[in-house]
Design a protein around this motif. Sequence first.
Motif, PDB file in Angstrom:
ATOM      1  N   LYS A 179       0.818  -1.221   0.000  1.00 25.02           N
ATOM      2  CA  LYS A 179       0.000   0.000   0.000  1.00 25.02           C
ATOM      3  C   LYS A 179       0.853   1.273   0.000  1.00 25.02           C
ATOM      4  CE  LYS A 179      -3.881  -2.199   2.342  1.00 25.02           C
ATOM      5  NZ  LYS A 179      -4.808  -2.128   3.466  1.00 25.02           N
ATOM      6  N   VAL A 191      -9.765   7.058   1.444  1.00 25.42           N
ATOM      7  CA  VAL A 191      -9.211   5.806   1.954  1.00 25.42           C
ATOM      8  C   VAL A 191     -10.001   5.375   3.181  1.00 25.42           C
ATOM      9  CG1 VAL A 191      -7.174   4.733   3.006  1.00 25.42           C
ATOM     10  CG2 VAL A 191      -6.909   6.220   1.002  1.00 25.42           C
ATOM     11  N   SER A 230      -4.350   8.997   2.431  1.00 24.67           N
ATOM     12  CA  SER A 230      -5.332   9.057   3.516  1.00 24.67           C
ATOM     13  C   SER A 230      -5.733  10.482   3.868  1.00 24.67           C
ATOM     14  CB  SER A 230      -4.783   8.357   4.762  1.00 24.67           C
ATOM     15  OG  SER A 230      -4.628   6.983   4.505  1.00 24.67           O
ATOM     16  N   VAL A 282      -7.648   3.999  -4.681  1.00 21.96           N
ATOM     17  CA  VAL A 282      -6.681   4.009  -5.780  1.00 21.96           C
ATOM     18  C   VAL A 282      -7.391   3.664  -7.090  1.00 21.96           C
ATOM     19  CG1 VAL A 282      -4.622   2.866  -6.718  1.00 21.96           C
ATOM     20  CG2 VAL A 282      -4.689   3.531  -4.307  1.00 21.96           C
ATOM     21  N   GLU A 338       0.011   5.233   1.170  1.00 24.14           N
ATOM     22  CA  GLU A 338      -1.258   5.157   1.887  1.00 24.14           C
ATOM     23  C   GLU A 338      -1.434   6.339   2.835  1.00 24.14           C
ATOM     24  OE1 GLU A 338      -4.071   1.984   4.273  1.00 24.14           O
ATOM     25  OE2 GLU A 338      -1.910   1.695   4.361  1.00 24.14           O
ATOM     26  N   SER A 339      -0.373   6.719   3.532  1.00 21.70           N
ATOM     27  CA  SER A 339      -0.524   7.831   4.485  1.00 21.70           C
ATOM     28  C   SER A 339      -0.819   9.139   3.758  1.00 21.70           C
ATOM     29  CB  SER A 339       0.709   7.958   5.377  1.00 21.70           C
ATOM     30  OG  SER A 339       1.857   8.207   4.594  1.00 21.70           O
ATOM     31  N   TYR A 393      -8.131   1.583   0.957  1.00 23.65           N
ATOM     32  CA  TYR A 393      -7.000   1.971   0.108  1.00 23.65           C
ATOM     33  C   TYR A 393      -7.204   1.562  -1.351  1.00 23.65           C
ATOM     34  CZ  TYR A 393      -2.268   1.930  -1.824  1.00 23.65           C
ATOM     35  OH  TYR A 393      -1.167   2.120  -2.622  1.00 23.65           O
ATOM     36  N   TYR A 394      -7.484   0.291  -1.603  1.00 27.70           N
ATOM     37  CA  TYR A 394      -7.548  -0.201  -2.977  1.00 27.70           C
ATOM     38  C   TYR A 394      -8.723   0.392  -3.755  1.00 27.70           C
ATOM     39  CZ  TYR A 394      -3.924  -3.397  -1.493  1.00 27.70           C
ATOM     40  OH  TYR A 394      -2.736  -3.908  -1.011  1.00 27.70           O
TER      41      TYR A 394
END
Length: 159
Positions: free
Chosen positions: A41, A61, A48, A70, A44-45, A66-67
């Motif tokens: 990931k 997110v 987010s 994206v 991610e941060s 996440y996914y």
Amino acid sequence: MRKVIAIILVLCIISSLLVSSSQTYEQQSLIPTLQNLLPTKPFESALSTLSIHYWNTTISVEERGYYHFVEFLLRKSAHFILFGLLAAGIFLSLPSRFPRFLIASILTLLLACGDETHQYFTGGRTATIRDVILDMSGALTFLLFLQITVWLRRRKKND
């Protein structure tokens, strides 16, 4: 030769739009591929911290995971880029004596509306004016770039 390549580009994009508009969301899902390609990931941060208000919902997110976030970014980027390339291909395939910017804009708008209408009749898909606006944003961005390039080349040629 450039016009032939532009026409081939336009036909390939229209074909891919017809195929993708005929598929349900599940058939097009990028989630399994993203899980395989991005198991750690990345970013991610940073992602987010983003949230996008779209179709009366918030896409983030935190809200979707996440996914899914994206995938949303990739899908909307694809709208922008594909319709930008489509408009550019139409522009480049027309003779320069035509109002290419206007014709390419109108044809791309009609194709964007047609694509959304086609999605309306596909199970699990929705047709949204927001996607048409996104499609036209890409188209107009690419067309402005092309038109400026044409003007600069003409100006350089005349100097």
